[in-house]
Design a protein around this motif. Structure first.
Motif, mmCIF file in Angstrom:
data_model
loop_
_atom_site.group_PDB
_atom_site.id
_atom_site.type_symbol
_atom_site.label_atom_id
_atom_site.label_comp_id
_atom_site.label_asym_id
_atom_site.label_seq_id
_atom_site.Cartn_x
_atom_site.Cartn_y
_atom_site.Cartn_z
ATOM 1 N N VAL A 34 3.933 -16.033 17.225
ATOM 2 C CA VAL A 34 3.594 -14.631 17.485
ATOM 3 C C VAL A 34 2.890 -14.023 16.269
ATOM 4 O O VAL A 34 1.888 -13.308 16.418
ATOM 5 C CB VAL A 34 4.855 -13.829 17.884
ATOM 6 C CG1 VAL A 34 4.549 -12.345 17.979
ATOM 7 C CG2 VAL A 34 5.397 -14.334 19.225
ATOM 8 N N LEU A 35 3.398 -14.283 15.062
ATOM 9 C CA LEU A 35 2.756 -13.752 13.858
ATOM 10 C C LEU A 35 1.308 -14.215 13.737
ATOM 11 O O LEU A 35 0.410 -13.418 13.467
ATOM 12 C CB LEU A 35 3.521 -14.173 12.599
ATOM 13 C CG LEU A 35 4.774 -13.389 12.254
ATOM 14 C CD1 LEU A 35 5.505 -14.057 11.097
ATOM 15 C CD2 LEU A 35 4.451 -11.951 11.922
ATOM 16 N N LEU B 186 7.275 -6.306 13.483
ATOM 17 C CA LEU B 186 7.264 -7.446 14.401
ATOM 18 C C LEU B 186 8.363 -8.442 14.040
ATOM 19 O O LEU B 186 9.031 -8.982 14.931
ATOM 20 C CB LEU B 186 5.894 -8.126 14.394
ATOM 21 C CG LEU B 186 5.710 -9.292 15.353
ATOM 22 C CD1 LEU B 186 6.005 -8.878 16.802
ATOM 23 C CD2 LEU B 186 4.290 -9.840 15.243
ATOM 24 N N LEU B 187 8.587 -8.667 12.751
ATOM 25 C CA LEU B 187 9.670 -9.553 12.332
ATOM 26 C C LEU B 187 11.027 -9.017 12.775
ATOM 27 O O LEU B 187 11.911 -9.786 13.161
ATOM 28 C CB LEU B 187 9.639 -9.758 10.814
ATOM 29 C CG LEU B 187 8.484 -10.617 10.297
ATOM 30 C CD1 LEU B 187 8.409 -10.556 8.777
ATOM 31 C CD2 LEU B 187 8.620 -12.057 10.777
ATOM 32 N N VAL B 188 11.190 -7.700 12.747
ATOM 33 C CA VAL B 188 12.416 -7.082 13.253
ATOM 34 C C VAL B 188 12.538 -7.322 14.757
ATOM 35 O O VAL B 188 13.593 -7.725 15.254
ATOM 36 C CB VAL B 188 12.444 -5.569 12.937
ATOM 37 C CG1 VAL B 188 13.510 -4.860 13.753
ATOM 38 C CG2 VAL B 188 12.669 -5.344 11.450
ATOM 39 N N GLU B 189 11.445 -7.079 15.473
ATOM 40 C CA GLU B 189 11.441 -7.269 16.924
ATOM 41 C C GLU B 189 11.774 -8.717 17.296
ATOM 42 O O GLU B 189 12.476 -8.964 18.279
ATOM 43 C CB GLU B 189 10.064 -6.895 17.471
ATOM 44 C CG GLU B 189 9.960 -6.907 18.971
ATOM 45 C CD GLU B 189 8.573 -6.501 19.443
ATOM 46 O OE1 GLU B 189 8.139 -7.047 20.470
ATOM 47 O OE2 GLU B 189 7.928 -5.648 18.791
ATOM 48 N N MET B 190 11.290 -9.667 16.496
ATOM 49 C CA MET B 190 11.544 -11.088 16.743
ATOM 50 C C MET B 190 12.918 -11.523 16.217
ATOM 51 O O MET B 190 13.279 -12.689 16.309
ATOM 52 C CB MET B 190 10.454 -11.937 16.078
ATOM 53 C CG MET B 190 9.048 -11.686 16.568
ATOM 54 S SD MET B 190 8.755 -12.234 18.249
ATOM 55 C CE MET B 190 9.008 -13.978 18.083
ATOM 56 N N LYS B 191 13.643 -10.579 15.627
ATOM 57 C CA LYS B 191 14.967 -10.831 15.041
ATOM 58 C C LYS B 191 14.917 -11.847 13.899
ATOM 59 O O LYS B 191 15.876 -12.567 13.644
ATOM 60 C CB LYS B 191 15.968 -11.253 16.112
ATOM 61 C CG LYS B 191 16.231 -10.157 17.129
ATOM 62 C CD LYS B 191 17.281 -10.566 18.124
ATOM 63 C CE LYS B 191 17.760 -9.490 19.010
ATOM 64 N NZ LYS B 191 16.947 -8.694 19.756
ATOM 65 N N ALA B 192 13.779 -11.894 13.203
ATOM 66 C CA ALA B 192 13.639 -12.773 12.041
ATOM 67 C C ALA B 192 14.198 -12.110 10.787
ATOM 68 O O ALA B 192 14.611 -12.795 9.858
ATOM 69 C CB ALA B 192 12.172 -13.143 11.834
ATOM 70 N N VAL C 210 3.634 -3.173 7.125
ATOM 71 C CA VAL C 210 4.641 -2.494 7.966
ATOM 72 C C VAL C 210 4.603 -3.049 9.385
ATOM 73 O O VAL C 210 5.646 -3.284 9.998
ATOM 74 C CB VAL C 210 4.422 -0.963 7.950
ATOM 75 C CG1 VAL C 210 5.289 -0.275 8.986
ATOM 76 C CG2 VAL C 210 4.713 -0.399 6.554
ATOM 77 N N GLU C 211 3.410 -3.289 9.917
ATOM 78 C CA GLU C 211 3.296 -3.854 11.267
ATOM 79 C C GLU C 211 3.946 -5.235 11.338
ATOM 80 O O GLU C 211 4.652 -5.545 12.305
ATOM 81 C CB GLU C 211 1.832 -3.943 11.697
ATOM 82 C CG GLU C 211 1.202 -2.616 12.028
ATOM 83 C CD GLU C 211 -0.276 -2.739 12.393
ATOM 84 O OE1 GLU C 211 -0.811 -3.872 12.418
ATOM 85 O OE2 GLU C 211 -0.901 -1.697 12.645
#
Length: 124
Positions: free
Chosen positions: A26-27, A82-88, A77-78
């Motif tokens: 995704v990244l 996204l890392l938060v959303e992916m639970k990374a 920040v984006e």
């Protein structure tokens, strides 16, 4: 004289198939090589930082992370969101501008077993 104890590591596992992970897929899909570089440079920074977390409330630390990862603030920040959303990375801590990656700490836990010490814990 006893050796100073440290909560940093000089090495963390970088699996040969890391690019196949959902997080990196995704990244890279969204940010190209910037996403890949940001992720692994962030892991390097976390591994070499005492306690394995980064306090981005400290503007200097946040700006250094952006420079080291080669992205501007908006992209940084984006990517973090996204890392938060992916639970990374931990959502609650990122909401407080702290970066904690439990998977990284789990992956280096053997180092702390060899040191006969507790693995650093998520900051409260």
């Amino acid at each position: 004289m006893a050796r100073t104890q440290k909560d940093t590591v000089n090495y963390f596992p970088h699996d040969a198939n890391a690019c196949g992970s959902d997080t990196l897929t995704v990244l890279q899909g969204r940010f190209g090589n910037d996403g890949y570089a940001f992720w692994f440079k962030l892991l390097e920074k976390l591994a070499s930082t005492d306690g394995h977390y980064l306090d981005c409330n400290n503007s200097k630390k946040w700006q250094l992370l952006l420079v080291k990862t080669g992205v501007n603030e908006l992209t940084g920040v984006e990517i973090m969101d996204l890392l938060v959303e992916m639970k990374a990375v931990d959502k609650d801590l990122w909401d407080s501008k702290l970066i904690w990656c439990q998977n990284l700490v789990d992956n280096i836990s053997e180092v702390y077993k060899n040191r006969r010490r507790e693995t650093p814990q998520k900051p409260v």
